[in-house]
Motif scaffolding. Structure first.
Motif, PDB file in Angstrom:
ATOM      1  N   SER A 154      37.188   5.344  36.181  1.00  0.00           N
ATOM      2  CA  SER A 154      37.973   4.966  37.356  1.00  0.00           C
ATOM      3  C   SER A 154      39.422   4.567  37.068  1.00  0.00           C
ATOM      4  N   THR A 155      39.783   4.309  35.783  1.00  0.00           N
ATOM      5  CA  THR A 155      41.152   3.878  35.524  1.00  0.00           C
ATOM      6  C   THR A 155      42.123   5.041  35.698  1.00  0.00           C
ATOM      7  N   SER A 156      43.067   4.865  36.616  1.00  0.00           N
ATOM      8  CA  SER A 156      44.020   5.953  36.887  1.00  0.00           C
ATOM      9  C   SER A 156      45.025   6.082  35.750  1.00  0.00           C
ATOM     10  N   LEU A 157      45.343   7.308  35.414  1.00  0.00           N
ATOM     11  CA  LEU A 157      46.412   7.602  34.454  1.00  0.00           C
ATOM     12  C   LEU A 157      47.680   6.840  34.824  1.00  0.00           C
ATOM     13  N   TYR A 158      47.955   6.773  36.131  1.00  0.00           N
ATOM     14  CA  TYR A 158      49.233   6.212  36.599  1.00  0.00           C
ATOM     15  C   TYR A 158      49.280   4.682  36.523  1.00  0.00           C
ATOM     16  N   PRO A 208      44.020  11.072  39.367  1.00  0.00           N
ATOM     17  CA  PRO A 208      43.591  11.060  40.765  1.00  0.00           C
ATOM     18  C   PRO A 208      43.704  12.451  41.390  1.00  0.00           C
ATOM     19  N   GLN A 209      42.641  12.842  42.086  1.00  0.00           N
ATOM     20  CA  GLN A 209      42.629  14.162  42.747  1.00  0.00           C
ATOM     21  C   GLN A 209      42.215  13.996  44.204  1.00  0.00           C
ATOM     22  N   PRO A 210      43.202  13.716  45.059  1.00  0.00           N
ATOM     23  CA  PRO A 210      42.870  13.504  46.471  1.00  0.00           C
ATOM     24  C   PRO A 210      42.228  14.729  47.117  1.00  0.00           C
ATOM     25  N   ILE A 264      45.868  21.975  32.063  1.00  0.00           N
ATOM     26  CA  ILE A 264      46.594  21.339  33.183  1.00  0.00           C
ATOM     27  C   ILE A 264      46.484  19.817  33.074  1.00  0.00           C
ATOM     28  N   ALA A 265      45.276  19.332  32.827  1.00  0.00           N
ATOM     29  CA  ALA A 265      45.053  17.887  32.728  1.00  0.00           C
ATOM     30  C   ALA A 265      45.918  17.287  31.616  1.00  0.00           C
ATOM     31  N   GLY A 266      45.908  17.948  30.458  1.00  0.00           N
ATOM     32  CA  GLY A 266      46.726  17.461  29.352  1.00  0.00           C
ATOM     33  C   GLY A 266      48.196  17.432  29.713  1.00  0.00           C
TER      34      GLY A 266
END
Length: 261
Positions: free
Chosen positions: A198-202, A235-237, A247-249
């Motif tokens: 759950s921890t967002s990259l941002y 996060p992917q709304p 892409i993720a990297g």
């Protein structure tokens, strides 16, 4: 037109063609010979820009007239091997580029791993296109050190080189590394991407050097990596299952860049 020695090779059983094919197709042969193959004029020019030497060039009669090939041949000392179009197509992994296959020596990494530098670890990432794309993104984001575990695609295979578009030539690369032999030696934060955390990259502070571990296309990262790193999610709304690993990297690397600007 240039005046360098050219040799026409007709047979696919010619030892020079067999050597070329072995380097294109077999990782074990590349290792044994200490050589690999660059395909296309872009890669060859990027290699030459680093003042590195080309050992042999294979091309076709049609391509000899092309200005891009002449740019390469201007900086090349040896014989140019000319082969038929159909044999070239049979050898090529690209199909659509200017006919140019160059044999080069594999660079030897004399440096040791730097445990305080930005690092990308590829854990069992198998698709050559993904690996090459990740190297391009890492190089563009300023990550200089790439580590691959045993199950990952061979960094210096022609397909990965092609996808990397020359990024390899400015990077320190380490292959066939065991994760458990290096991970605990890093003195900087280690992150893994996981769609189930759950921890967002941002929410992370990425202003200091860090390590990114990216995992296999199907299974993701190993339990060992998850246990020894901080898991972040992008996060992917839109609610998709997960992002392609390259892409993720890239998203992670450029969030790091954004925070450091």
């Amino acid at each position: 037109m240039f005046s360098m020695p050219t040799l026409f090779l007709e047979s696919k059983d010619n030892p020079k063609i067999k050597h070329l094919r072995g380097l294109i197709e077999q990782n074990s042969y590349r290792k044994k010979q200490g050589q690999t193959v660059l395909e296309g004029s872009h890669l060859c020019l990027a290699w030459l820009e680093q003042n590195r030497k080309i050992n042999a060039i294979f091309t076709t009669e049609n391509a000899l007239k092309h200005p891009d090939l002449n740019d390469i041949l201007d900086q090349y000392q040896g014989t140019v091997f000319v082969i038929g179009e159909s044999l070239y197509k049979d050898l090529s992994t690209l199909g659509t580029t200017l006919a140019c296959l160059a044999i080069v020596d594999l660079p030897s990494s004399s440096q040791a791993l730097d445990y305080q530098a930005d690092t990308l670890i590829l854990e069992n990432v198998q698709d050559p296109g993904n690996v090459g794309t990740l190297l391009r993104s890492a190089a563009a984001a300023g990550i200089q050190q790439i580590v691959c575990t045993k199950g990952s695609a061979s960094l210096w295979s022609p397909r990965v080189l092609r996808a990397g578009m020359g990024a390899h030539f400015s990077l320190q690369t380490f292959e066939n590394i065991q994760l458990d032999e290096i991970l605990e030696q890093f003195k900087i934060p280690v992150y893994v991407t996981s769609s189930h955390r759950s921890t967002s990259l941002y929410a992370k502070d990425l202003s200091q050097p860090c390590v990114w571990i990216l995992g296999n296309e199907g299974q993701g990262v190993s339990d060992y990596a998850l246990a020894h790193a901080e898991a972040v999610t992008i996060p992917q709304p839109g609610g998709q299952e997960s992002l392609n690993v390259a892409i993720a990297g890239s998203v992670c690397f450029f969030e790091m860049v954004r925070q450091r600007l």
